[in-house]
Design a protein around this motif. Structure first.
Motif, PDB file in Angstrom:
ATOM      1  N   PRO A 290       4.485 -10.407  21.000  1.00 17.43           N
ATOM      2  CA  PRO A 290       4.168 -11.706  20.646  1.00 17.43           C
ATOM      3  C   PRO A 290       3.158 -11.843  19.573  1.00 17.43           C
ATOM      4  O   PRO A 290       3.303 -12.581  18.643  1.00 17.43           O
ATOM      5  N   GLU A 291       2.244 -10.664  19.406  1.00 19.54           N
ATOM      6  CA  GLU A 291       1.215 -10.729  18.268  1.00 19.54           C
ATOM      7  C   GLU A 291       1.779 -10.279  16.998  1.00 19.54           C
ATOM      8  O   GLU A 291       1.174 -10.652  15.932  1.00 19.54           O
ATOM      9  N   LEU A 292       3.080  -9.954  17.015  1.00 16.70           N
ATOM     10  CA  LEU A 292       3.691  -9.570  15.733  1.00 16.70           C
ATOM     11  C   LEU A 292       4.913 -10.255  15.511  1.00 16.70           C
ATOM     12  O   LEU A 292       5.938 -10.410  16.209  1.00 16.70           O
ATOM     13  N   THR A 293       4.610 -11.269  14.614  1.00 16.55           N
ATOM     14  CA  THR A 293       5.682 -12.234  14.179  1.00 16.55           C
ATOM     15  C   THR A 293       6.530 -11.558  12.851  1.00 16.55           C
ATOM     16  O   THR A 293       6.088 -10.407  12.359  1.00 16.55           O
ATOM     17  N   PRO A 294       7.854 -12.103  12.670  1.00 13.71           N
ATOM     18  CA  PRO A 294       8.433 -11.444  11.508  1.00 13.71           C
ATOM     19  C   PRO A 294       7.776 -11.555  10.148  1.00 13.71           C
ATOM     20  O   PRO A 294       7.766 -10.500   9.496  1.00 13.71           O
ATOM     21  N   TYR A 295       7.181 -12.667  10.065  1.00 15.93           N
ATOM     22  CA  TYR A 295       6.292 -12.686   9.140  1.00 15.93           C
ATOM     23  C   TYR A 295       5.131 -11.838   8.796  1.00 15.93           C
ATOM     24  O   TYR A 295       5.115 -10.835   7.609  1.00 15.93           O
ATOM     25  N   LEU A 296       4.385 -11.355   9.762  1.00 13.05           N
ATOM     26  CA  LEU A 296       3.543 -10.241   9.958  1.00 13.05           C
ATOM     27  C   LEU A 296       3.955  -9.102   9.637  1.00 13.05           C
ATOM     28  O   LEU A 296       3.516  -8.056   9.008  1.00 13.05           O
ATOM     29  N   ALA A 297       5.230  -8.626  10.283  1.00 12.35           N
ATOM     30  CA  ALA A 297       5.926  -7.530  10.195  1.00 12.35           C
ATOM     31  C   ALA A 297       6.194  -7.308   8.902  1.00 12.35           C
ATOM     32  O   ALA A 297       6.475  -5.932   8.293  1.00 12.35           O
ATOM     33  N   SER A 298       6.752  -8.174   7.982  1.00 12.20           N
ATOM     34  CA  SER A 298       7.273  -8.131   6.717  1.00 12.20           C
ATOM     35  C   SER A 298       5.926  -7.487   5.812  1.00 12.20           C
ATOM     36  O   SER A 298       6.091  -6.601   5.016  1.00 12.20           O
ATOM     37  N   HIS A 299       4.709  -8.185   6.075  1.00 11.36           N
ATOM     38  CA  HIS A 299       3.764  -7.860   5.356  1.00 11.36           C
ATOM     39  C   HIS A 299       2.957  -6.420   5.669  1.00 11.36           C
ATOM     40  O   HIS A 299       2.430  -5.903   4.875  1.00 11.36           O
ATOM     41  N   ILE A 300       3.087  -6.278   6.943  1.00  9.34           N
ATOM     42  CA  ILE A 300       2.570  -4.852   7.345  1.00  9.34           C
ATOM     43  C   ILE A 300       3.692  -3.712   6.717  1.00  9.34           C
ATOM     44  O   ILE A 300       3.076  -2.717   6.110  1.00  9.34           O
ATOM     45  N   GLY A 301       4.814  -4.105   6.473  1.00  9.92           N
ATOM     46  CA  GLY A 301       5.700  -3.048   5.844  1.00  9.92           C
ATOM     47  C   GLY A 301       5.479  -3.066   4.362  1.00  9.92           C
ATOM     48  O   GLY A 301       5.335  -1.739   3.990  1.00  9.92           O
ATOM     49  N   LEU A 302       5.032  -3.941   3.819  1.00 12.54           N
ATOM     50  CA  LEU A 302       4.486  -3.770   2.439  1.00 12.54           C
ATOM     51  C   LEU A 302       3.106  -3.006   2.429  1.00 12.54           C
ATOM     52  O   LEU A 302       2.994  -2.253   1.540  1.00 12.54           O
ATOM     53  N   ALA A 303       2.134  -3.333   3.221  1.00 14.40           N
ATOM     54  CA  ALA A 303       0.941  -2.650   3.264  1.00 14.40           C
ATOM     55  C   ALA A 303       1.233  -1.252   3.727  1.00 14.40           C
ATOM     56  O   ALA A 303       0.583  -0.203   3.132  1.00 14.40           O
ATOM     57  N   ALA A 304       2.202  -0.827   4.522  1.00 19.55           N
ATOM     58  CA  ALA A 304       2.328   0.596   4.834  1.00 19.55           C
ATOM     59  C   ALA A 304       2.907   1.362   3.456  1.00 19.55           C
ATOM     60  O   ALA A 304       2.435   2.448   3.228  1.00 19.55           O
ATOM     61  N   ALA A 305       3.806   0.396   2.700  1.00 20.68           N
ATOM     62  CA  ALA A 305       4.207   1.208   1.608  1.00 20.68           C
ATOM     63  C   ALA A 305       3.299   1.429   0.637  1.00 20.68           C
ATOM     64  O   ALA A 305       3.046   2.491  -0.073  1.00 20.68           O
ATOM     65  N   LYS A 306       2.404   0.610   0.316  1.00 14.74           N
ATOM     66  CA  LYS A 306       1.082   0.580  -0.556  1.00 14.74           C
ATOM     67  C   LYS A 306       0.203   1.637  -0.155  1.00 14.74           C
ATOM     68  O   LYS A 306       0.105   2.706  -1.076  1.00 14.74           O
ATOM     69  N   TRP A 307      -0.018   2.081   1.093  1.00  7.24           N
ATOM     70  CA  TRP A 307      -1.015   2.671   1.825  1.00  7.24           C
ATOM     71  C   TRP A 307      -0.282   4.164   1.400  1.00  7.24           C
ATOM     72  O   TRP A 307      -1.016   5.258   0.836  1.00  7.24           O
ATOM     73  N   PHE A 308       0.796   4.426   1.637  1.00  7.94           N
ATOM     74  CA  PHE A 308       1.488   5.846   1.555  1.00  7.94           C
ATOM     75  C   PHE A 308       1.490   6.207   0.027  1.00  7.94           C
ATOM     76  O   PHE A 308       1.076   7.430  -0.428  1.00  7.94           O
ATOM     77  N   ALA A 309       1.872   5.416  -1.082  1.00  9.50           N
ATOM     78  CA  ALA A 309       1.841   5.618  -2.222  1.00  9.50           C
ATOM     79  C   ALA A 309       0.493   5.847  -2.815  1.00  9.50           C
ATOM     80  O   ALA A 309       0.461   6.767  -3.589  1.00  9.50           O
ATOM     81  N   GLU A 310      -0.561   5.289  -2.230  1.00  7.60           N
ATOM     82  CA  GLU A 310      -1.742   5.530  -2.807  1.00  7.60           C
ATOM     83  C   GLU A 310      -2.317   6.822  -2.353  1.00  7.60           C
ATOM     84  O   GLU A 310      -2.952   7.709  -3.046  1.00  7.60           O
ATOM     85  N   ARG A 311      -2.047   7.223  -1.092  1.00 11.14           N
ATOM     86  CA  ARG A 311      -2.427   8.427  -0.407  1.00 11.14           C
ATOM     87  C   ARG A 311      -1.520   9.769  -1.124  1.00 11.14           C
ATOM     88  O   ARG A 311      -2.090  10.724  -1.412  1.00 11.14           O
ATOM     89  N   MET A 312      -0.458   9.460  -1.717  1.00  2.27           N
ATOM     90  CA  MET A 312       0.389  10.430  -2.455  1.00  2.27           C
ATOM     91  C   MET A 312       0.222  10.503  -3.825  1.00  2.27           C
ATOM     92  O   MET A 312       0.521  11.406  -4.557  1.00  2.27           O
ATOM     93  N   ALA A 313      -0.524   9.623  -4.498  1.00  3.29           N
ATOM     94  CA  ALA A 313      -0.803   9.845  -5.777  1.00  3.29           C
ATOM     95  C   ALA A 313      -1.935  10.972  -6.189  1.00  3.29           C
ATOM     96  O   ALA A 313      -2.933  11.076  -5.538  1.00  3.29           O
ATOM     97  N   GLU A 314      -1.430  11.497  -7.188  1.00  2.00           N
ATOM     98  CA  GLU A 314      -2.043  12.834  -7.700  1.00  2.00           C
ATOM     99  C   GLU A 314      -2.932  12.329  -8.943  1.00  2.00           C
ATOM    100  O   GLU A 314      -2.487  11.668  -9.841  1.00  2.00           O
TER     101      GLU A 314
END
Length: 424
Positions: free
Chosen positions: A400-424
């Protein structure tokens, strides 16, 4: 590797705030990620529904620059984006960073004197052009080539005899050849034989098939290390286990000294690395190293590592939203995301691998059957990756706490986080 924040900053869930952006990897002959083609998506369903080409491209660019962000969408890689004749003539094209984007022109676009001059001007400004959906040689294509840097050949609709002729006639022009719609192993092998430089298609976008191109890496050593790290382990025992695998030590030290950790000073000692990072950090990186192959590709260039890392971060962020400050659950969520793709690494059926791994029951249950709270969260992660609106709704209905809207934005946040951690 663990980030103390448990959820991204999310805007209020107004329907008009929802944004969707498709992307498909483009890899080189070694399977290393080189670029993404950015694709218009009108909703969470993974299809284009394009009505107007100009509007679709404008949406892709707006979502990339404003809503998603270039780092989240592309990481350090270039982006390919479709452009129409009308868009090329518009000054808006000057807003696109020429060093980050390749402009794709459809093969059917009519090139006249004005368009030739416009493309030449944009190339002087640093843009590169790709000619898209090419299926056979023609005089029109030959005339366009002086303004083209990359030729994208559609393997799905190009007859085998036309393919041979295309490659033979293109070779003298020294263009980068990109095989698109590579959907099978045989198509990939044929394109390799013909000397294609870049590749794009379901064969690469779906990680299940990557196992056919992987070489041996110290995966069993990583599994032993992870089992050791799952309990209370003495520093000396951990150090001895790592020293038994020099290649693994080199990988871990390279990761420790990358900007992902931001330590500000190089670390050369294995014991110092263990003391500075702690066992949790080492465990996290060891999990992702399972997906690195023996070709020594940078992690950010390995499509499977990107997939596993982004999924694991989605799971961790989602768990932070569902169970705030519950560190064991956050760790379990991250591990569930990583190990949900382990069959790709070893090329073995998942049930057999899970029997060997002996993971914690909630993690194993989640991976085996997508049941339990972690299983529902994993189902949501997979649905977000596929852009399957129905599956997203079903997965979120049980959380219930995870709506489709929140899930889509968490997906974007996850991609950004990983890209930033991998940046050299």
């Amino acid at each position: 590797m663990h980030d103390s924040s448990t959820a991204p900053n999310l805007p209020s869930p107004a329907a008009h705030d929802r944004v969707y952006l498709g992307r498909q990897p483009i890899v080189d002959r070694n399977g290393a990620l080189q670029a993404f083609e950015l694709l218009f998506r009108s909703d969470a369903i993974n299809r284009a529904s394009v009505v107007d080409d100009v509007e679709a491209t404008a949406h892709v660019l707006a979502r990339t620059f404003v809503d998603v962000g270039i780092v989240s969408a592309l990481g350090p890689h270039p982006g390919y984006v479709n452009v129409s004749r009308a868009l090329l003539d518009d000054d808006v094209v000057s807003l696109i960073p020429s060093d980050r984007f390749v402009l794709e022109v459809l093969e059917g676009v009519t090139f006249d004197t004005a368009l030739f001059e416009r493309c030449a001007q944009l190339r002087r400004e640093g843009f590169r052009f790709a000619l898209d959906d090419v299926t056979r040689w023609s005089d029109a294509i030959e005339a366009i080539l002086p303004n083209i840097d990359i030729v994208k050949i559609d393997l799905l609709y190009c007859a085998p005899d036309h393919l041979d002729e295309l490659v033979r006639k293109l070779r003298p022009y020294n263009k980068i050849l990109l095989a698109e719609k590579v959907e099978t192993r045989s198509a990939h092998d044929r394109a390799m034989e013909l000397g294609f430089d870049l590749f794009q298609g379901y064969y690469f976008a779906r990680p299940q098939v990557l196992v056919s191109r992987r070489t041996e890496a110290p995966r069993h050593a990583l599994l032993r290390l992870l089992k050791l790290l799952s309990g209370e382990v003495a520093i000396g025992d951990l150090e001895n286990e790592l020293k038994a695998n020099p290649a693994l030590v080199m990988q871990l030290l390279r990761l420790v000294n990358s900007t992902a950790f931001g330590l500000g000073r190089p670390i050369a000692s294995l014991r110092e690395a263990i003391m500075v990072l702690g066992t949790k950090q080492i465990s996290r990186w060891a999990q992702l190293l399972l997906y690195a192959d023996g070709r020594n590709l940078p992690l950010a260039s390995n499509p499977l590592v990107v997939h596993a890392g982004t999924r694991a971060r989605f799971m961790e962020l989602g768990a932070g939203l569902l169970w705030p400050a519950d560190e064991p659950r956050l760790d379990a969520a991250f591990m569930t995301g990583v190990f949900s793709l382990i069959d790709v690494v070893f090329g073995e059926p998942m049930p057999e691998l899970l029997d060997k791994l002996q993971l914690a029951p909630p993690i194993e249950q989640a991976i085996r059957s997508r049941t339990g709270e972690l299983g529902q969260l994993l189902a949501a992660a997979e649905a977000i990756e596929l852009g399957d609106a129905g599956a997203i709704e079903r997965a979120c209905a049980n959380l219930p706490e995870l709506t489709p809207y929140l899930a889509s934005h968490i997906g974007l946040a996850a991609a950004k986080w990983f890209a930033e951690r991998m940046a050299e």
